[in-house]
Design an enzyme around this catalytic site. Structure first.
Site, PDB file in Angstrom:
ATOM      1  N   ASP A  51     -11.610 -15.326   3.274  1.00 53.73           N
ATOM      2  CA  ASP A  51     -10.730 -13.859   3.991  1.00 53.73           C
ATOM      3  C   ASP A  51     -11.940 -13.011   4.286  1.00 53.73           C
ATOM      4  O   ASP A  51     -11.409 -12.010   5.208  1.00 53.73           O
ATOM      5  CB  ASP A  51      -9.951 -13.149   2.988  1.00 53.73           C
ATOM      6  N   GLU A  91     -11.680  -2.071   4.178  1.00 54.45           N
ATOM      7  CA  GLU A  91     -11.669  -3.369   3.299  1.00 54.45           C
ATOM      8  C   GLU A  91     -12.490  -4.527   4.190  1.00 54.45           C
ATOM      9  O   GLU A  91     -13.129  -5.128   2.755  1.00 54.45           O
ATOM     10  CB  GLU A  91     -10.103  -4.108   4.646  1.00 54.45           C
ATOM     11  N   GLU A 143       0.344  -8.493   7.974  1.00 53.43           N
ATOM     12  CA  GLU A 143       0.079  -7.928   6.653  1.00 53.43           C
ATOM     13  C   GLU A 143       1.452  -8.267   5.968  1.00 53.43           C
ATOM     14  O   GLU A 143       1.188  -8.212   4.519  1.00 53.43           O
ATOM     15  CB  GLU A 143       0.273  -6.575   7.848  1.00 53.43           C
ATOM     16  N   GLU A 213      -0.725 -18.691   7.752  1.00 53.41           N
ATOM     17  CA  GLU A 213      -1.083 -18.050   6.466  1.00 53.41           C
ATOM     18  C   GLU A 213      -0.481 -19.403   5.075  1.00 53.41           C
ATOM     19  O   GLU A 213      -1.193 -19.657   4.334  1.00 53.41           O
ATOM     20  CB  GLU A 213       0.669 -16.766   5.857  1.00 53.41           C
TER      21      GLU A 213
HETATM   22  C1  LIG Z   1      -5.683 -14.599   6.326  1.00 58.44           C
HETATM   23  C2  LIG Z   1      -4.560 -13.948   5.489  1.00 58.44           C
HETATM   24  N1  LIG Z   1      -3.198 -12.896   6.367  1.00 58.44           N
HETATM   25  C3  LIG Z   1      -3.526 -11.372   6.156  1.00 58.44           C
HETATM   26  C4  LIG Z   1      -4.555 -10.542   5.647  1.00 58.44           C
HETATM   27  C5  LIG Z   1      -4.284  -9.218   5.912  1.00 58.44           C
HETATM   28  N2  LIG Z   1      -4.719  -8.524   6.601  1.00 58.44           N
HETATM   29  C6  LIG Z   1      -5.295 -11.271   5.417  1.00 58.44           C
HETATM   30  N3  LIG Z   1      -6.557 -10.500   4.451  1.00 58.44           N
HETATM   31  N4  LIG Z   1      -5.746 -12.727   5.334  1.00 58.44           N
END
Ligand SMILES: Cc1ncc(CN)c(N)n1
Length: 224
Positions: A51, A91, A143, A213
Site C-alpha cells: 500500500d 500518509e 477512498e 480493490e
Molecule cells: C489500494 C488502496 N485503495 C485505496 C486507498 C485509500 N487511499 C489506499 N491507500 N490503497
C-alpha cells in the site's frame, strides 16, 4: 441536470446496483480477519508494504484530478482535492513510521502484480480525454472502499488487535468519513452536469475500482 438524465445521487444508485461487488470490496476476508482478530501478520505486513507503493502512485493520480479540476470553469472543489493531496503527504510519513515498527525495508519491496495493474489504471487518468467527472468519481470510490473497509474494523463488536487499531483509525475515522462524503457530493454534482457518455465511463471506472480493490486485498492475503 444535463443530457445525462442523471438524478441527484447517481453514486448511491451505483452502490445499490453493484452492491454484491461493493460488499466483496469492503467486506473482504482480509479486512474481516483484521476485525475478528485472526489476521495473519505476514499478510498484514505485505499489505502495508504494497500500500505504501500504491499511495506513491495515488499522489500522481490525485494530482491529475486536481489539474482537471483547475481547468473547470468553476473550480469550487479545488480546496478539498488539494487538502487530499496534503493529507497524502502525512500518509506517506505514516507508512514510513509503520514500516520501522514492523521491521519492513520499504526500499526493497517490489510491487506485486495486482498492485502494478492498479498503477496502470491510475496512470491512465493523466490522459486529457478523461473528464473531470470520471476522474473525481474514481477518486471518491477509491477512498470510500478504504473508509468502509477499515471503518468496519473499528465498529462495535470488533476484536481488532490493538497494534492494528491505528491503521484502521486512519481510514475508519469520522473525519475521513466526512471527507469521503464531501468527495461523494462533488462526484454527484459533476455527474449531474456531465454528458451521458461520461456518466457511462464513470460507472465503468467505479466497477473497475471495485475489481482492483478486491484484487489488492487478495494479493495482500496470498501474494498472488
Ligand atoms: C489500494 C488502496 N485503495 C485505496 C486507498 C485509500 N487511499 C489506499 N491507500 N490503497
Amino acid at each position: 441536470m444535463d443530457g445525462g438524465g442523471v438524478e441527484a445521487s447517481t453514486t448511491a444508485a451505483w452502490m445499490e446496483r453493484h452492491r454484491q461487488m461493493y460488499e466483496r470490496a469492503t467486506r473482504h476476508p482480509f479486512t474481516v480477519s483484521i476485525r475478528d482478530g485472526t489476521i495473519d501478520l505476514s499478510a498484514f505486513k505485505r499489505w502495508l508494504s504494497q500500500d505504501y507503493l500504491f499511495v506513491r502512485e495515488f499522489v500522481a493520480f490525485v494530482a491529475s484530478v486536481l489539474l482537471k479540476c483547475c481547468k473547470q470553469k468553476d473550480n469550487l472543489d479545488m480546496e478539498i482535492i488539494l487538502g487530499g493531496i496534503a493529507s497524502l503527504s502525512d500518509e506517506l510519513s505514516w507508512f514510513k513510521n509503520e514500516a520501522v515498527k514492523w521491521d519492513i525495508d520499504l526500499a526493497s519491496v517490489p510491487p506485486l502484480k495486482s498492485n502494478l495493474e492498479y498503477h496502470r489504471f491510475l496512470g491512465s487518468f493523466t490522459e486529457p480525454e478523461i473528464s473531470y467527472a470520471v476522474a473525481v468519481t474514481t477518486f471518491w470510490i477509491i477512498e470510500t472502499v478504504y473508509q468502509d473497509s477499515f471503518g468496519f474494523c473499528i465498529e462495535e463488536g470488533n476484536k481488532t488487535p490493538p497494534e492494528l487499531r491505528g491503521t484502521c483509525q486512519r481510514w475508519g475515522s469520522a473525519e475521513f468519513k466526512q471527507y469521503c462524503q464531501s468527495l461523494q457530493r462533488i462526484a454527484d454534482r459533476s455527474l449531474a452536469n456531465a454528458p451521458a457518455d461520461a456518466v457511462k465511463s464513470a460507472e465503468e471506472a467505479f466497477v473497475r475500482v471495485l475489481e482492483l480493490e478486491i484484487g489488492f486485498w487478495e494479493m495482500s492475503a496470498s501474494q498472488s
